[in-house]
Design a protein around this motif. Sequence first.
Motif, PDB file in Angstrom:
ATOM      1  N   TYR A 152     -38.166   4.037-107.884  1.00 50.24           N
ATOM      2  CA  TYR A 152     -39.562   3.656-108.048  1.00 50.24           C
ATOM      3  C   TYR A 152     -39.986   3.934-109.481  1.00 50.24           C
ATOM      4  O   TYR A 152     -39.471   4.839-110.138  1.00 50.24           O
ATOM      5  N   PRO A 197     -46.682   4.568-107.213  1.00 48.98           N
ATOM      6  CA  PRO A 197     -45.305   4.167-107.499  1.00 48.98           C
ATOM      7  C   PRO A 197     -45.054   2.722-107.089  1.00 48.98           C
ATOM      8  O   PRO A 197     -45.638   2.227-106.123  1.00 48.98           O
ATOM      9  N   TYR A 239     -38.529   7.481-110.473  1.00 50.12           N
ATOM     10  CA  TYR A 239     -38.104   8.352-109.374  1.00 50.12           C
ATOM     11  C   TYR A 239     -36.886   7.760-108.674  1.00 50.12           C
ATOM     12  O   TYR A 239     -36.857   6.562-108.367  1.00 50.12           O
ATOM     13  N   ASP A 280     -35.264   1.856 -95.734  1.00 47.98           N
ATOM     14  CA  ASP A 280     -36.535   1.595 -96.402  1.00 47.98           C
ATOM     15  C   ASP A 280     -36.759   2.571 -97.539  1.00 47.98           C
ATOM     16  O   ASP A 280     -37.816   2.598 -98.141  1.00 47.98           O
ATOM     17  N   SER A 322     -36.794   5.804 -97.216  1.00 49.26           N
ATOM     18  CA  SER A 322     -37.421   7.042 -96.752  1.00 49.26           C
ATOM     19  C   SER A 322     -36.381   7.982 -96.156  1.00 49.26           C
ATOM     20  O   SER A 322     -35.216   7.631 -95.984  1.00 49.26           O
ATOM     21  N   THR A 367     -37.151  10.638 -91.220  1.00 44.26           N
ATOM     22  CA  THR A 367     -38.406  10.828 -90.506  1.00 44.26           C
ATOM     23  C   THR A 367     -39.478   9.886 -91.032  1.00 44.26           C
ATOM     24  O   THR A 367     -40.630  10.016 -90.674  1.00 44.26           O
ATOM     25  N   GLY A 368     -39.120   8.965 -91.880  1.00 47.99           N
ATOM     26  CA  GLY A 368     -40.064   7.946 -92.304  1.00 47.99           C
ATOM     27  C   GLY A 368     -40.911   8.303 -93.496  1.00 47.99           C
ATOM     28  O   GLY A 368     -41.876   7.616 -93.793  1.00 47.99           O
ATOM     29  N   LYS A 369     -40.596   9.407 -94.172  1.00 53.18           N
ATOM     30  CA  LYS A 369     -41.415   9.742 -95.333  1.00 53.18           C
ATOM     31  C   LYS A 369     -40.573   9.673 -96.606  1.00 53.18           C
ATOM     32  O   LYS A 369     -39.404  10.021 -96.608  1.00 53.18           O
ATOM     33  N   LEU A 370     -41.203   9.243 -97.658  1.00 59.11           N
ATOM     34  CA  LEU A 370     -40.548   9.189 -98.947  1.00 59.11           C
ATOM     35  C   LEU A 370     -40.564  10.581 -99.571  1.00 59.11           C
ATOM     36  O   LEU A 370     -41.602  11.228 -99.602  1.00 59.11           O
ATOM     37  N   PHE A 412     -40.173  12.446-102.903  1.00 60.01           N
ATOM     38  CA  PHE A 412     -40.131  12.292-104.352  1.00 60.01           C
ATOM     39  C   PHE A 412     -39.805  13.626-105.005  1.00 60.01           C
ATOM     40  O   PHE A 412     -40.305  14.667-104.597  1.00 60.01           O
ATOM     41  N   GLY A 413     -38.946  13.571-106.029  1.00 59.09           N
ATOM     42  CA  GLY A 413     -38.745  14.732-106.884  1.00 59.09           C
ATOM     43  C   GLY A 413     -39.737  14.668-108.029  1.00 59.09           C
ATOM     44  O   GLY A 413     -40.792  14.029-107.917  1.00 59.09           O
TER      45      GLY A 413
END
Lengths: 114, 113
Positions: free
Chosen positions: A36, A44, A87, A94, A96, A99-102, A104-105
Amino acid sequence: LAKTTQPISMDSYEGQEVNITCSHNNIATNDYITWYQQFPSQGPRFIIQGYKTKVTNEVASLFIPADRKSSTLSLPRVSLSDTAVYYCLVGVGDGSSNTGKLIFGQGTTLQVKP
Amino acid sequence: DAGVTQSPTHLIKTRGQQVTLRCSPKSGHDTVSWYQQALGQGPQFIFQYYEEEERQRGNFPDRFSGHQFPNYSSELNVNALLLGDSALYLCASSLNRGLGGYTFGSGTRLTVV
Protein backbone atom coordinates in the motif's frame (compact mmCIF):
# COMPACT_ATOMS: atom_id res chain seq x y z
CA LEU A 1 0.81 -14.15 11.67
CA ALA A 2 3.80 -13.31 9.51
CA LYS A 3 5.67 -10.23 10.67
CA THR A 4 7.15 -7.89 8.10
CA THR A 5 10.34 -5.87 8.31
CA GLN A 6 11.15 -3.02 5.95
CA PRO A 7 13.50 -0.02 6.06
CA ILE A 8 12.19 2.98 7.94
CA SER A 9 13.20 5.45 5.25
CA MET A 10 14.77 5.78 1.81
CA ASP A 11 15.87 8.68 -0.34
CA SER A 12 15.92 8.82 -4.11
CA TYR A 13 16.09 11.30 -6.97
CA GLU A 14 13.61 11.95 -9.72
CA GLY A 15 13.92 9.57 -12.63
CA GLN A 16 15.62 6.81 -10.65
CA GLU A 17 14.27 3.34 -10.05
CA VAL A 18 13.49 2.65 -6.40
CA ASN A 19 13.47 -0.80 -4.84
CA ILE A 20 12.00 -1.31 -1.39
CA THR A 21 12.58 -4.73 0.16
CA CYS A 22 10.37 -6.32 2.77
CA SER A 23 11.31 -9.36 4.86
CA HIS A 24 8.64 -11.84 5.93
CA ASN A 25 10.43 -14.95 7.13
CA ASN A 26 7.34 -16.60 8.60
CA ILE A 27 5.06 -16.22 5.61
CA ALA A 28 2.41 -18.93 5.43
CA THR A 29 1.63 -21.06 2.40
CA ASN A 30 -1.64 -19.29 1.67
CA ASP A 31 -0.37 -15.75 2.38
CA TYR A 32 -0.21 -13.09 -0.31
CA ILE A 33 2.09 -10.05 -0.26
CA THR A 34 0.38 -6.70 -0.67
CA TRP A 35 1.83 -3.20 -0.87
CA TYR A 36 0.00 0.00 0.00
CA GLN A 37 1.01 3.62 -0.58
CA GLN A 38 0.00 6.45 1.73
CA PHE A 39 0.30 10.18 1.22
CA PRO A 40 0.06 12.57 4.20
CA SER A 41 -3.48 13.00 5.52
CA GLN A 42 -4.86 10.40 3.13
CA GLY A 43 -5.80 6.78 3.52
CA PRO A 44 -3.56 3.98 2.24
CA ARG A 45 -3.98 3.08 -1.40
CA PHE A 46 -3.50 -0.42 -2.83
CA ILE A 47 -0.50 -0.61 -5.18
CA ILE A 48 0.15 -4.23 -6.01
CA GLN A 49 -0.28 -7.75 -4.76
CA GLY A 50 1.49 -11.02 -5.54
CA TYR A 51 1.99 -14.59 -4.45
CA LYS A 52 5.18 -15.66 -6.20
CA THR A 53 7.65 -14.72 -8.95
CA LYS A 54 6.90 -11.35 -10.53
CA VAL A 55 3.84 -9.18 -10.83
CA THR A 56 3.70 -5.96 -12.81
CA ASN A 57 1.01 -3.32 -13.19
CA GLU A 58 0.91 0.22 -14.48
CA VAL A 59 2.60 1.72 -11.43
CA ALA A 60 4.96 -0.89 -9.97
CA SER A 61 6.49 -4.33 -10.09
CA LEU A 62 6.68 -6.84 -7.29
CA PHE A 63 9.47 -9.40 -7.19
CA ILE A 64 9.08 -12.46 -4.97
CA PRO A 65 11.84 -15.07 -4.76
CA ALA A 66 11.12 -18.77 -4.70
CA ASP A 67 11.33 -19.07 -0.89
CA ARG A 68 8.89 -16.13 -0.51
CA LYS A 69 10.69 -14.94 2.62
CA SER A 70 11.11 -11.47 1.16
CA SER A 71 9.69 -9.32 -1.57
CA THR A 72 10.80 -6.20 -3.41
CA LEU A 73 8.57 -3.39 -4.58
CA SER A 74 10.08 -1.68 -7.61
CA LEU A 75 8.98 1.80 -8.65
CA PRO A 76 10.34 2.76 -12.07
CA ARG A 77 11.50 6.31 -12.74
CA VAL A 78 10.09 7.92 -9.60
CA SER A 79 8.85 11.48 -9.53
CA LEU A 80 8.37 13.94 -6.69
CA SER A 81 4.76 12.80 -6.41
CA ASP A 82 5.93 9.31 -5.40
CA THR A 83 7.08 10.72 -2.07
CA ALA A 84 4.96 8.74 0.38
CA VAL A 85 4.97 5.95 2.95
CA TYR A 86 4.95 2.43 1.53
CA TYR A 87 3.60 -0.48 3.57
CA CYS A 88 4.26 -4.16 3.00
CA LEU A 89 1.51 -6.47 4.30
CA VAL A 90 1.35 -10.24 4.38
CA GLY A 91 -1.92 -12.10 4.65
CA VAL A 92 -4.69 -13.93 2.92
CA GLY A 93 -5.90 -13.13 -0.58
CA ASP A 94 -7.34 -9.75 0.30
CA GLY A 95 -4.12 -8.73 1.99
CA SER A 96 -5.53 -9.11 5.48
CA SER A 97 -4.71 -11.44 8.32
CA ASN A 98 -6.81 -14.56 8.63
CA THR A 99 -9.12 -12.60 10.90
CA GLY A 100 -9.91 -10.03 8.23
CA LYS A 101 -7.84 -7.13 9.48
CA LEU A 102 -4.96 -5.42 7.77
CA ILE A 103 -1.81 -5.41 9.89
CA PHE A 104 0.33 -2.38 9.10
CA GLY A 105 3.89 -1.91 10.29
CA GLN A 106 5.63 1.45 10.35
CA GLY A 107 6.21 1.39 6.61
CA THR A 108 9.01 2.88 4.55
CA THR A 109 9.03 6.63 4.07
CA LEU A 110 10.31 7.33 0.56
CA GLN A 111 11.57 10.84 -0.09
CA VAL A 112 12.09 11.69 -3.74
CA LYS A 113 14.33 14.69 -4.34
CA PRO A 114 14.57 16.87 -7.45
CA ASP B 1 -18.44 6.01 -8.73
CA ALA B 2 -17.87 7.55 -5.32
CA GLY B 3 -15.10 6.14 -3.19
CA VAL B 4 -15.15 6.02 0.57
CA THR B 5 -16.46 9.23 2.12
CA GLN B 6 -15.68 10.26 5.68
CA SER B 7 -17.00 13.16 7.71
CA PRO B 8 -16.02 15.45 9.17
CA THR B 9 -12.51 15.91 7.78
CA HIS B 10 -11.23 17.65 10.90
CA LEU B 11 -12.52 17.83 14.44
CA ILE B 12 -11.35 19.34 17.71
CA LYS B 13 -12.75 18.02 20.97
CA THR B 14 -12.04 18.49 24.66
CA ARG B 15 -10.93 15.72 27.00
CA GLY B 16 -13.87 13.80 28.39
CA GLN B 17 -16.18 14.62 25.50
CA GLN B 18 -17.71 12.15 23.11
CA VAL B 19 -17.27 12.11 19.32
CA THR B 20 -19.00 10.45 16.38
CA LEU B 21 -17.27 9.93 13.06
CA ARG B 22 -19.09 8.85 9.91
CA CYS B 23 -18.22 6.75 6.89
CA SER B 24 -20.00 5.98 3.64
CA PRO B 25 -18.49 2.97 1.89
CA LYS B 26 -17.60 2.72 -1.75
CA SER B 27 -20.56 1.87 -3.95
CA GLY B 28 -21.09 -1.88 -3.99
CA HIS B 29 -19.17 -2.51 -0.76
CA ASP B 30 -20.90 -3.97 2.28
CA THR B 31 -18.12 -4.16 4.86
CA VAL B 32 -16.62 -1.28 6.82
CA SER B 33 -13.46 -1.37 8.91
CA TRP B 34 -12.12 1.41 11.10
CA TYR B 35 -8.46 2.19 11.77
CA GLN B 36 -6.67 4.64 14.04
CA GLN B 37 -3.42 6.13 12.81
CA ALA B 38 -1.25 8.07 15.24
CA LEU B 39 1.33 10.44 13.84
CA GLY B 40 4.28 8.57 12.35
CA GLN B 41 2.70 5.14 12.84
CA GLY B 42 0.91 2.71 10.59
CA PRO B 43 -2.87 2.37 10.86
CA GLN B 44 -4.12 0.19 13.73
CA PHE B 45 -7.26 -1.89 13.31
CA ILE B 46 -10.15 -0.91 15.57
CA PHE B 47 -13.05 -3.07 14.36
CA GLN B 48 -14.94 -4.31 11.33
CA TYR B 49 -18.67 -4.24 10.62
CA TYR B 50 -20.49 -6.58 8.29
CA GLU B 51 -24.23 -7.19 8.09
CA GLU B 52 -24.72 -4.54 10.79
CA GLU B 53 -22.70 -6.50 13.33
CA GLU B 54 -19.22 -6.06 14.74
CA ARG B 55 -17.29 -9.03 13.34
CA GLN B 56 -13.71 -8.41 14.42
CA ARG B 57 -12.17 -6.13 17.00
CA GLY B 58 -8.66 -4.93 17.59
CA ASN B 59 -7.02 -4.06 20.88
CA PHE B 60 -9.09 -0.99 21.70
CA PRO B 61 -11.08 -0.28 24.88
CA ASP B 62 -14.86 -0.29 25.09
CA ARG B 63 -14.83 3.50 24.81
CA PHE B 64 -14.60 2.80 21.10
CA SER B 65 -17.88 1.57 19.68
CA GLY B 66 -19.50 1.54 16.30
CA HIS B 67 -22.56 0.93 14.28
CA GLN B 68 -23.40 -0.10 10.75
CA PHE B 69 -26.65 0.93 9.13
CA PRO B 70 -28.78 -0.98 6.59
CA ASN B 71 -27.30 1.14 3.78
CA TYR B 72 -23.83 -0.10 4.87
CA SER B 73 -22.68 3.28 6.15
CA SER B 74 -21.02 3.27 9.53
CA GLU B 75 -20.29 5.38 12.59
CA LEU B 76 -17.39 5.26 15.00
CA ASN B 77 -18.11 6.58 18.49
CA VAL B 78 -15.47 7.38 21.07
CA ASN B 79 -16.51 8.22 24.63
CA ALA B 80 -14.57 9.93 27.40
CA LEU B 81 -11.94 11.25 25.02
CA LEU B 82 -8.31 11.19 26.08
CA LEU B 83 -5.45 13.25 24.70
CA GLY B 84 -4.03 10.01 23.32
CA ASP B 85 -7.08 9.55 21.11
CA SER B 86 -5.78 12.34 18.88
CA ALA B 87 -5.15 10.65 15.53
CA LEU B 88 -6.28 10.19 11.97
CA TYR B 89 -9.27 7.85 11.89
CA LEU B 90 -9.56 5.91 8.68
CA CYS B 91 -12.49 4.01 7.28
CA ALA B 92 -11.92 1.20 4.80
CA SER B 93 -14.65 -0.51 2.86
CA SER B 94 -14.67 -3.83 1.09
CA LEU B 95 -16.98 -6.46 -0.28
CA ASN B 96 -17.86 -9.43 1.87
CA ARG B 97 -15.29 -8.79 4.61
CA GLY B 98 -12.35 -8.18 2.32
CA LEU B 99 -13.02 -9.89 -0.98
CA GLY B 100 -11.21 -7.96 -3.68
CA GLY B 101 -9.30 -5.77 -1.29
CA TYR B 102 -9.96 -2.62 0.70
CA THR B 103 -10.60 0.99 -0.29
CA PHE B 104 -9.72 3.66 2.25
CA GLY B 105 -11.21 7.06 2.81
CA SER B 106 -9.08 10.14 3.46
CA GLY B 107 -9.83 10.01 7.16
CA THR B 108 -10.99 12.28 9.94
CA ARG B 109 -8.29 14.16 11.82
CA LEU B 110 -9.35 14.22 15.48
CA THR B 111 -7.54 16.51 17.88
CA VAL B 112 -8.29 16.21 21.60
CA VAL B 113 -7.26 19.20 23.71
